[in-house]
Design an enzyme around this catalytic site. Structure first.
Site, PDB file in Angstrom:
ATOM      1  N   ASP A 144      35.588  36.336  40.129  1.00 38.06           N
ATOM      2  CA  ASP A 144      34.851  35.101  40.448  1.00 38.06           C
ATOM      3  C   ASP A 144      34.138  35.165  41.792  1.00 38.06           C
ATOM      4  O   ASP A 144      33.320  34.304  42.096  1.00 38.06           O
ATOM      5  CB  ASP A 144      35.807  33.905  40.427  1.00 38.06           C
ATOM      6  CG  ASP A 144      36.348  33.655  39.029  1.00 38.06           C
ATOM      7  OD1 ASP A 144      35.639  33.957  38.061  1.00 38.06           O
ATOM      8  OD2 ASP A 144      37.491  33.168  38.908  1.00 38.06           O
ATOM      9  N   MET A 190      31.137  34.674  32.262  1.00 40.76           N
ATOM     10  CA  MET A 190      32.205  33.905  32.899  1.00 40.76           C
ATOM     11  C   MET A 190      31.722  33.231  34.191  1.00 40.76           C
ATOM     12  O   MET A 190      30.635  33.506  34.676  1.00 40.76           O
ATOM     13  CB  MET A 190      33.398  34.802  33.155  1.00 40.76           C
ATOM     14  CG  MET A 190      34.162  35.148  31.882  1.00 40.76           C
ATOM     15  SD  MET A 190      35.582  36.244  32.200  1.00 40.76           S
ATOM     16  CE  MET A 190      36.536  35.995  30.693  1.00 40.76           C
ATOM     17  N   GLY A 191      32.575  32.398  34.745  1.00 42.58           N
ATOM     18  CA  GLY A 191      32.261  31.684  35.979  1.00 42.58           C
ATOM     19  C   GLY A 191      32.241  30.193  35.717  1.00 42.58           C
ATOM     20  O   GLY A 191      31.192  29.598  35.545  1.00 42.58           O
ATOM     21  N   GLU A 247      29.525  30.072  31.511  1.00 41.88           N
ATOM     22  CA  GLU A 247      30.404  29.246  30.673  1.00 41.88           C
ATOM     23  C   GLU A 247      30.591  27.854  31.265  1.00 41.88           C
ATOM     24  O   GLU A 247      30.925  26.912  30.568  1.00 41.88           O
ATOM     25  CB  GLU A 247      31.769  29.926  30.505  1.00 41.88           C
ATOM     26  CG  GLU A 247      32.505  30.128  31.824  1.00 41.88           C
ATOM     27  CD  GLU A 247      33.881  30.759  31.676  1.00 41.88           C
ATOM     28  OE1 GLU A 247      34.442  30.740  30.572  1.00 41.88           O
ATOM     29  OE2 GLU A 247      34.389  31.286  32.682  1.00 41.88           O
ATOM     30  N   TYR A 297      36.195  38.625  27.490  1.00 45.78           N
ATOM     31  CA  TYR A 297      36.991  39.660  28.162  1.00 45.78           C
ATOM     32  C   TYR A 297      36.277  41.006  28.254  1.00 45.78           C
ATOM     33  O   TYR A 297      36.657  41.848  29.069  1.00 45.78           O
ATOM     34  CB  TYR A 297      38.329  39.872  27.437  1.00 45.78           C
ATOM     35  CG  TYR A 297      39.371  38.826  27.702  1.00 45.78           C
ATOM     36  CD1 TYR A 297      39.211  37.845  28.687  1.00 45.78           C
ATOM     37  CD2 TYR A 297      40.559  38.803  26.978  1.00 45.78           C
ATOM     38  CE1 TYR A 297      40.175  36.890  28.916  1.00 45.78           C
ATOM     39  CE2 TYR A 297      41.534  37.847  27.204  1.00 45.78           C
ATOM     40  CZ  TYR A 297      41.341  36.891  28.172  1.00 45.78           C
ATOM     41  OH  TYR A 297      42.306  35.950  28.401  1.00 45.78           O
ATOM     42  N   LEU A 298      35.290  41.234  27.391  1.00 47.40           N
ATOM     43  CA  LEU A 298      34.600  42.530  27.459  1.00 47.40           C
ATOM     44  C   LEU A 298      34.030  42.751  28.853  1.00 47.40           C
ATOM     45  O   LEU A 298      34.119  43.844  29.408  1.00 47.40           O
ATOM     46  CB  LEU A 298      33.465  42.629  26.427  1.00 47.40           C
ATOM     47  CG  LEU A 298      33.788  42.425  24.948  1.00 47.40           C
ATOM     48  CD1 LEU A 298      32.599  42.835  24.095  1.00 47.40           C
ATOM     49  CD2 LEU A 298      35.035  43.158  24.509  1.00 47.40           C
TER      50      LEU A 298
END
Lengths: 420, 420
Positions: A144, A190-191, A247, A297-298
């Site tokens: 992150d 992500m984030g 996300e 997750y990749l």
């Protein structure tokens, strides 16, 4: 002098390079056998320590420890478990000290994000109070990139590289098909709270017109009308539109788009995934055929495309943590200090855990373009060095990476069990 | 002798290595300037040919053509456009011949799957009928691996490697967090009608217990109860469960699970994505926390993790296509012939387009384990050599691959426009 043992634990979401940090730490400790005892590791992080499940890394072969440098995931297991304040969770803190005492632990290394820095700081205080002082060293890790003081966080650079490379590649695909097929591609990354990872996608845009044409950040509430206008403009100018979405993107009311109460035909609620929501919004509004991907997750485990800078920094943090311990330090964390942008140069520094704990570094607004859909030159200057360099894992003859699984043998227990 | 020009076109969904085929074809043609004219390429495939939009590849630098070998996407553009039968689409076939005549085309190379082989075959027939014979060579390409006669299809091996590496990496992540967090991970991969790509995920399982623990194939109607039992068993045995699911998986009534009529809160229909459906099914049935990823175009464009075997075969097909043309052949396609499993050996062969056209090679049932959730030793023997070897693209100093964008200059038009 009786040599004290070291105890290392991985905390929270793992990264492509958290094991590189473990590698640096263990290899450095093994260089100082005259002063340091064994390196133990908590099985599944701090939960394993509370349960007195300590892995004896001295049972691992040198080559297997070396292979940690290129193995993703968390080799000793990690956990999502946050110790609360000392008053609230006194029994847990006391248990930690009890385990430390029983196994002659003199050094505690907690490899994680802001919560872990907080825990490591509190453990250092309670140890003193209970008359069993332990040197507590935080070790930075988080994709992150939200730890303060350190210039960046080990783990982030490799995820950033994965995202930038992936959107570049998928955009070449979309571009070649757009005349008769998919015109819009949406990649979710992500984030949830900060747009660092989404911003990294912008690195793929070397020149104006290059993809991604749009980035949707959690920092900017989604303006659907402005988005559709921007998409249409890109399709008209370039034939297609390539989008990176965090996300954590939210609507004008501040609600996560991914939490929009969807149900499938089976009545299952909340499938998650904001990419399909954005993609459907565009097809409904503009009629363009879309495709979307959710890397999940990749992106966080893609050691095969890790950034060399990131691997080196992750390793250096583990090594530096041991050196801080040897210097008698406690309540500190090694950090990355950027000394120059161009040429990019960095060195290892240190920060007080008290100053790191419970503070999130948000992405500065000046990293996001005025229209809210892209990154600025300042963002690029900061981000670009972090994805530099390739550091491929070795592959076996079968075409797959040679990742290591450790033996993870446990130290015999000496205490009675503990109710978590 | 007046040298005839070559015309190359990319067709259908692109692959990480279709440009490697273009590279082999153009480089080989440039070796035979004494016999062959220029290599033209259809802009956006056959649509560009019908529109007389021909790219002159002789305007491209040698180094840029060489860079096609490591650049994903379709460098000249591709399209989804299938010519029907000669009677139905006579005007289009006649237009093709008209364009061929106008630009002195003596050789037509159509780089695609089964439909393209069919088109190339028909073009060879119509050319003869209309008194303008053109040598028509099909060139194999499809990530779906469903062309007959050839042992495998260029493009498939790299996607297979991406999927196997990705599920291996993501599983290491899940495994390290499973004690306190996500226990089930679902990766969705392409393959609507055949499970070749999903099967490739099984290569990550080197030993019993290794992930993926479950593969869901389009060939096997989903038995929800059996799936849940299998998931529970894996979680109990290994602490987590890792799943690869083909986008084409269907329920007991034969309906695609991804087409299950979902609507989101905005009323958008059919978001697609079978991974979230499977993931929600498992959480509803067993209570395990899940994560899911949909790799979509990422898998099809991930040149950064291409298989060396695949790149070499893709290049060889392009080269062989020109050699077949030089031998005076028409209505044929170069293919991959496997001459040995262990050690893996292959050579270039040829097949009649008439025998390749409109025939799909399904995955044999003997490649799927008896319980329907995994692959067999026979599948592994076939698949494993195809993902062997690494063939990394060069990277620039900014940490990103050095992919090429061609100039794609068009040949001046000579004909009036054509209504598609």
């Amino acid at each position: 002098m009786i040599k004290k043992n070291l105890l290392y634990a991985q905390s929270g979401g793992v990264t492509p390079v958290i094991n590189a940090t473990a590698c640096g730490l263990i290899e450095e400790a093994r260089q100082h056998r005259d002063q340091l005892g064994k390196v133990y590791a908590g099985k599944n992080g701090i939960m394993g320590i509370l349960n007195e499940q300590l892995i004896d890394t001295s049972k691992e072969r040198k080559s297997d420890i070396a292979a940690l440098r290129h193995t993703p995931g968390g080799a000793f297991g990690s956990c999502r478990f946050k110790l609360k304040g000392i008053e609230e969770s006194r029994a847990q803190y006391e248990r930690l000290i009890e385990v430390f005492k029983a196994h002659n632990i003199g050094y505690f290394f907690y490899n994680g994000g802001g919560d872990s820095a907080d825990t490591a700081y509190k453990v250092s205080q309670i140890g003193d109070k209970l008359g069993f002082p332990v040197q507590c060293i935080g070790v930075p890790k988080t994709i992150d990139n939200d730890l303060p003081i350190t210039d960046n966080c080990p783990g982030f650079g490799s995820v950033a590289k994965y995202v930038a490379v992936s959107i570049m590649e998928a955009s070449l695909d979309v571009e070649s098909m757009a005349s008769s097929s998919t015109k819009v591609f949406v990649l979710e990354v992500m984030g949830r709270h900060a747009g660092w990872i989404a911003a990294a996608g912008g690195l793929a845009q070397r020149q104006k017109g290059d993809p991604p044409h749009i980035i949707l950040f959690p920092e900017i509430l989604l303006d659907e009308k402005a988005l559709l206008q921007k998409v249409e403009k890109a399709v008209k100018a370039y034939g297609y539109c390539s989008i990176v979405v965090s996300e954590g993107v939210r609507d004008q009311q501040g609600r996560f788009l991914a939490d929009s109460g969807r149900r499938d035909a089976f009545g299952h609620a909340q499938l998650g995934g904001v990419a399909p929501v954005i993609a459907a919004m565009i097809t409904d509004g503009l009629g363009y055929k879309h495709h979307w991907a959710v890397s999940d997750y990749l992106q966080r485990s893609a050691r095969h495309i890790a950034a060399k800078t990131d691997v080196e920094q992750a390793y250096a943090m583990g090594k530096a943590a041991v050196q801080l311990a040897l210097q008698g330090k406690t309540g500190v964390m090694p950090i990355v200090v950027r000394t120059s942008d161009e040429p990019y140069q960095w060195k290892v520094g240190e920060a007080d855990l008290a100053k790191v704990a419970n503070r999130e570094k948000m992405m500065p607004r000046r990293f996001i373009s005025t229209d809210g859909f892209g990154i600025t030159a300042a963002a690029r200057r900061y981000l670009e060095p972090l994805i530099r360099g390739e550091d491929y894992p070795p592959y076996t003859a079968d075409g797959l990476p040679q990742y290591v699984h450790l033996k993870n043998l446990l130290v015999p227990k000496k205490l009675s069990s503990f109710e978590l």
